[in-house]
Motif scaffolding. Structure first.
Motif, PDB file in Angstrom:
ATOM      1  N   TYR A  83       1.145  -0.847  -9.191  1.00 41.19           N
ATOM      2  CA  TYR A  83      -0.097  -0.704  -7.920  1.00 41.19           C
ATOM      3  C   TYR A  83      -1.366   0.837  -7.822  1.00 41.19           C
ATOM      4  O   TYR A  83      -2.625   0.660  -7.249  1.00 41.19           O
ATOM      5  N   HIS A  84      -1.290   1.235  -8.951  1.00 35.55           N
ATOM      6  CA  HIS A  84      -2.418   2.575  -9.360  1.00 35.55           C
ATOM      7  C   HIS A  84      -2.352   3.532  -8.044  1.00 35.55           C
ATOM      8  O   HIS A  84      -3.201   3.816  -7.501  1.00 35.55           O
ATOM      9  N   LEU A 140       6.741   1.994 -10.723  1.00 29.35           N
ATOM     10  CA  LEU A 140       5.922   1.361 -10.148  1.00 29.35           C
ATOM     11  C   LEU A 140       4.591   1.111  -9.318  1.00 29.35           C
ATOM     12  O   LEU A 140       3.417   0.647  -9.596  1.00 29.35           O
ATOM     13  N   MET A 141       4.825   1.949  -8.624  1.00 24.91           N
ATOM     14  CA  MET A 141       3.926   2.273  -7.683  1.00 24.91           C
ATOM     15  C   MET A 141       2.817   2.735  -7.938  1.00 24.91           C
ATOM     16  O   MET A 141       1.548   2.517  -7.825  1.00 24.91           O
ATOM     17  N   ASN A 182       0.807  -1.056  -0.092  1.00 22.38           N
ATOM     18  CA  ASN A 182      -0.213  -0.342  -0.062  1.00 22.38           C
ATOM     19  C   ASN A 182       0.894   1.269   0.111  1.00 22.38           C
ATOM     20  O   ASN A 182       2.276   1.410  -0.238  1.00 22.38           O
ATOM     21  N   ALA A 183       0.576   2.107  -0.020  1.00 24.21           N
ATOM     22  CA  ALA A 183       1.294   3.540  -0.343  1.00 24.21           C
ATOM     23  C   ALA A 183       2.342   3.759   1.243  1.00 24.21           C
ATOM     24  O   ALA A 183       3.549   4.335   0.943  1.00 24.21           O
ATOM     25  N   ILE A 184       2.273   3.381   2.975  1.00 24.56           N
ATOM     26  CA  ILE A 184       3.072   3.636   3.419  1.00 24.56           C
ATOM     27  C   ILE A 184       4.394   2.030   2.897  1.00 24.56           C
ATOM     28  O   ILE A 184       5.084   3.097   3.260  1.00 24.56           O
ATOM     29  N   THR A 185       3.841   1.012   2.319  1.00 20.54           N
ATOM     30  CA  THR A 185       5.208   0.542   1.741  1.00 20.54           C
ATOM     31  C   THR A 185       6.027   0.890   1.628  1.00 20.54           C
ATOM     32  O   THR A 185       7.621   1.134   1.448  1.00 20.54           O
TER      33      THR A 185
END
Length: 526
Positions: A410-411, A405-406, A379-382
């Motif tokens: 993962y959009h 990549l994010m 997720n965004a925190i990752t």
């Protein structure tokens, strides 16, 4: 199947108390064997036997709601007890709204609800915050003459409170004042406490004719959540008796309010009093160790957890990983992480962040790739953790790739923290112009922390001109942040522009911006 075994199971299943009947089977395998024998022997035609079988499947912890659904659909004329069993089962499941569907089916076939029907339906509305449906049930309870059942009343008060309708909860409480009990009072106190209206919660608490531990704990938690930690501790000390939840509530309150030393001291008192802590108390204590960078005490808590043979589940395990990572013991963090039988996205994020903040950027990257293969979806925190690791380890190409990549795979829409990581990454690597171009291309307004990262990069790489320009802009953005003045002064000093450095220091004094004093603490805990 041996007749003696079947006779024992049937005796348990037909026990006068439902609670005893629900212990007839230890698992669904036993249940299905008995169920098959009941069908072949013709006992399934007995309505009482069928009702008890359905109740076990729907309600028991060893049962299966999906099996209960199949069983229910095979019954031609389900009774009120059977509908109540299904409603109760779903109200306690991950699909509470299904209980409302069974209620509608029940009404359509002409079966009227009783005082066992409404509490579980109302509970489903509370869990799902379904105010409108809850109001309809309230109206139907009135129509059925059941609103003055105190169990239904208490669930109604809780439903309104859970949906944020505290005025309705209070009005219902006052309308039924002649039948309210300690649970009614406590439910109202808890509702106001959870909503942050601690003064009203305290007002009702003081009016209670009798107080239980739940009401005391609710007000203590309310004070703690509102930041009134001294009032919370005063109430804690005044309690006539305490349970483990009381200690846990106070420890959690300290930890969440930043009073880590006090949280650790209270945990020590709890253990010294031979009170076995619950999971929230342990998690809050570990969190306090993480916030205060108390590695030695964190090790003591972890050893205590192992000595007492607590189950290190995903929540407690993640807290330990986070604590060890923040305290710089990355080996212990990896050890706990690898031993966790179940990991969620928070667990992976904590481990990646721990590696990143301890300068193990390549290991953080490796764990990130592993997460994509066998773990939960990042997720965004990752990505904040991974990008931070790239920045601190100088992995520029990898950082650029991760950012793309994010957004592309993962959009995930980048937040200011993601942009800040990239600017910091480029700045640390001396790619000042690329960092500036990146800022210019951002679709969001850059924040002060991002400009601070750029000024820091200018200071490291000797770009005095840009550092001066951005540094002055940063001081305008945050005129009361002492660090911004110090950063600009250091840039001038490094360039031997002593007059400019003195000018910035004088400006700091004129505006009466004071540097935050540092502190250190050496303490023991036993």
């Amino acid at each position: 199947m041996a007749s003696g075994y079947l006779a024992r199971k049937m005796a348990l299943l037909h026990h006068p108390k439902l609670s005893q009947a629900l212990d007839a089977f230890t698992n669904m395998s036993e249940f299905k064997q008995t169920h098959a024998h009941i069908i072949t022997s013709g006992l399934f035609k007995d309505i009482f036997t069928t009702a008890r079988l359905l109740a076990f499947a729907a309600i028991s912890e060893s049962g299966s709601l999906s099996y209960a659904e199949i069983l229910f659909d095979q019954i031609k004329h389900p009774t009120l007890f059977m509908y109540n069993s299904m409603i109760r089962g779903f109200s306690q499941s991950t699909k509470p709204l299904e209980s409302l569907k069974y209620y509608v089916r029940m009404l359509r076939v002409g079966i009227s609800p009783d005082n066992f029907t409404f509490p579980f339906l109302i509970r489903s509305c509370s869990i799902s915050s379904l105010l409108f449906q809850g109001q309809l049930l309230h109206a139907h309870a009135i129509k059925c003459g059941l609103v003055f059942d105190v169990f239904i009343l208490n669930n109604m008060i809780n439903m309104y409170a859970a949906c944020g309708e505290l005025n309705s909860a209070r009005l219902l409480f006052e309308e039924c004042f002649s039948i309210v009990d300690v649970v009614s009072w406590t439910t109202l106190v808890t509702g106001y406490s959870n909503s942050g209206d601690i003064d009203v919660a305290r007002e009702f608490f003081d009016q209670m004719p009798y107080r239980n531990l739940v009401s005391w704990n609710a007000v203590i938690a309310g004070y703690a959540h509102c930041g009134k930690i001294e009032e919370a501790r005063k109430m804690f000390d005044e309690m006539p008796e305490r349970n483990v939840a009381s200690w846990s509530t106070m420890i959690s309150g300290y930890a969440q309010s930043g009073f880590c030393k006090e949280a650790l001291e209270l945990f020590g008192e709890m253990v010294g009093a031979r009170i076995i802590p619950n999971e929230p108390a342990l998690v809050s204590t570990v969190s306090a160790c993480a916030q205060h960078k108390e590695l030695e005490k964190g090790l003591l808590v972890h050893n205590y957890i192992k000595e007492q043979k607590f189950d290190i589940n995903v929540t407690l395990g993640t807290a330990l990983v986070d604590m060890y990572g923040k305290c710089g013991s990355i080996e212990k963090a990896l050890e706990v992480f690898s031993e966790m039988p179940i990991k969620n996205v928070l667990s992976w994020n904590s481990m990646i962040a721990g590696l990143s903040m301890n300068g193990c950027g390549k290991q953080a990257m490796s764990l990130f790739w592993r997460m994509q293969m066998i773990g939960p979806t990042p997720n965004a925190i990752t990505f904040i953790g991974v990008l931070s690791g790239c920045s601190h380890s100088g992995l520029v190409d990898e950082g650029r790739y991760i950012f793309n990549l994010m957004t592309q795979k993962y959009h995930i829409k980048p937040q200011l923290e993601h942009y800040g990581c990239i600017v910091d990454l480029l700045g640390r690597a001396g790619l000042i112009k690329e960092a500036l171009d990146f800022i210019d291309g951002m679709p969001v307004q850059p924040h002060a922390g991002l400009w601070g990262a750029l000024v820091g990069a200018c200071s490291i790489h000797g770009d005095v001109k840009l550092g001066e320009e951005v540094g002055k802009h940063l001081i305008e953005l945050e005129p009361h942040h002492s660090g911004r003045y110090v950063l600009l002064s250091n840039i001038f000093a490094a360039a031997k522009r002593w007059d400019d450095a003195a000018m910035v220091r004088n400006l700091l004094k004129e505006r009466r911006v004071f540097k935050t004093a540092g502190s250190s603490m050496v303490e023991t805990w036993s």
